[in-house]
Design an enzyme around this catalytic site. Sequence first.
Site, PDB file in Angstrom:
ATOM      1  CD  GLU B  64      26.933 -33.120 -15.909  1.00  0.00           C
ATOM      2  OE1 GLU B  64      27.760 -32.966 -14.864  1.00  0.00           O
ATOM      3  OE2 GLU B  64      26.358 -32.136 -16.369  1.00  0.00           O
ATOM      4  CG  HIS B 133      29.859 -25.528 -23.404  1.00  0.00           C
ATOM      5  ND1 HIS B 133      30.993 -24.861 -22.609  1.00  0.00           N
ATOM      6  CD2 HIS B 133      28.904 -25.790 -22.399  1.00  0.00           C
ATOM      7  CE1 HIS B 133      30.600 -24.728 -21.234  1.00  0.00           C
ATOM      8  NE2 HIS B 133      29.276 -25.252 -21.197  1.00  0.00           N
TER       9      HIS B 133
END
Lengths: 324, 327
Positions: B64, B133
């Site tokens: 990321e 999440h």
Amino acid sequence: MDTLKANLELFEKMVLIRTFEETVQSLFQKGAIVGTTHLYSGQEAVATGFASALQPQDLVAATYRGHGHALATGVTPQSLMDEMLGRLTGVCGGRSGSMNVIDLEHRLIGCFGIIGGSIGAATGAAIALARRNGVAIAYFGDGAINQAYFYECLNFAAVRKLPVIFVCENNLYGEYTPWEDVTAGQIRARAEALEVKSETIDGNDVWAVQKAALASFDYARNGNGPVFIEALTYRFVGHSRSDPGKYRKPGELDAWKLRDPLIIARKRLVDEFSFSPQEVDAAEAGVKKRMEEVREQSLKAPSPGLKKLGSEFMELKRTGGGGA
Amino acid sequence: MSASQDELSFRNAIREAIDEELAADSDVIFFGEDVAEAGGVFAVTPGLRDKYGDERVFDTPISELALSSAAFGSAVAGLRPIVEIMFADFLFLAMDSLVNQSAKYWYLSNEQKSIPLVVRSAVGGGIGFGPIHSQVPISWFLGVPGLKIIAPSTANDAKRLLKAAIRDENPVLFFEHKALYATTEVREELTGQEILGKARIVREGSDITLVSCMKGVADCLEAARLLSEIGISAEVLDLRSLRPMDNEMIQSSFSKTKSLLVVEEGPITGGWAGEVISIANEVNNDGMKLWRIATEDRPIPFSPALENEFYPSATTIFESVRERHAR
């Protein structure tokens, strides 16, 4: 360009960087420059050698120790010194200061204040440069190889075959700590593990750097993917303005000063490139005189007024996204 | 059936916006984890790689920080990247690139170059993804000058806002609530120029203002319907843009209803709801004195001439209190 003249210019560029840094240090000690500074003295050959191989479309990402890379790339000493002093006429209008200089007109996409940031910036720039036959170069220190940026971006650049050169300037210390105390294995081995073309070079001989740079730019520009260079060098000053460098091993600084890139360049100019010592002295004196003029003008440069505070956002230029 | 009357799902709205902007401008590129070959883990972007090629739409390593920073660097060098960070919970791995590189570049460079970057990311819970999440990290980014934050509530608006985000010259975080992907609307014709930063009143009312974004807007509308049955008229305000926030619309609605409830999907401490309350408080606080002094929404400047005036000081505190208490 005349090869002999170009060789003398490499020397002049390194003298410019050294003199610039000495001027910054003296202004800092007088209180004219505030905050902190990270000087490049001792490492001049790396930035100078690589910059000599840049094409007009190439881009450069450097670190908070970035004055040398900025000057080597073409940022004017006046605009850079004005920035050190936080003046309106500085290359970033006084907003960036020593650590975060940006000068797109001279191919410098930034000096990044967070260790490893230059690696990501150059990797991204290479995505765009691949479209126009350009190459991006990232400078960083031995400390950066333990950052996520290093692993993530070398891998990213390798799988995408991006035209980017990663230059690790191993000056033996990550801030105050010897690199080998906090680093497992060897530095170049990490790039080799990713099958990135790699080389270790003498970072204090500007012609050795230039040779590696020319080969690296050719390789990257021809679509072969990234290159990793470990340039062995040494900084003659502390990490930042508050660091006396007490961690150095006995005799280490003296030994490296014998391999000062300016001494090596001077000797090669005289021994191999047929310059007289007087010609080299004259070149050095000329640069120093010009830096003295830069210093005087910077001290007289105007401060940014509060009207120059600016906006956090750029105004919308293009048509908005509502329509088709 | 005419094209303007067919259904548009939130998921297709996102894909259409990316598709249309890729078609409109060859400088637009799109990359992220599993977005190209697989078409995205939420099946939002199938077919785009085949249509535009691997140079413009591609899969990245699971990195990321690298992909956010690569997007930043590509924008500096002239492109207009869209990246997908699969779950917004993963944005924390990209913080340096987003906060220190992209958000500050326009200001720090003395306005040499802005970063036209869109980071798309799925947020929100309610579908069983658990604590790492399902987060909605809007408040993590709310205090970052130079970033825009967009959070749409419906399909048509998602398309409108994403196209505007891609055309914006600044870095934009674009949050997509997972529970909205399957929702549909009658397709609207998109007209006019959308400028990021505007809220909208999605239901008019006179007794209370309900403020929310994303999935919370539908919840507020349903609550407003229930409230109407007991004689309470609720206005519903869809923020759409969390940064910049539409202070004017928040304040004008609150001025009218004199009652305001903010509905946030996220922890109450440090949340963006507190920001809305503060903005509303700055009007009509009827003799109560409650206000803020802080730095302006800009990165911290280096030059002593600028930095010295940047922070709150004893003088600015004194002047502010004297002025208010003289009233």
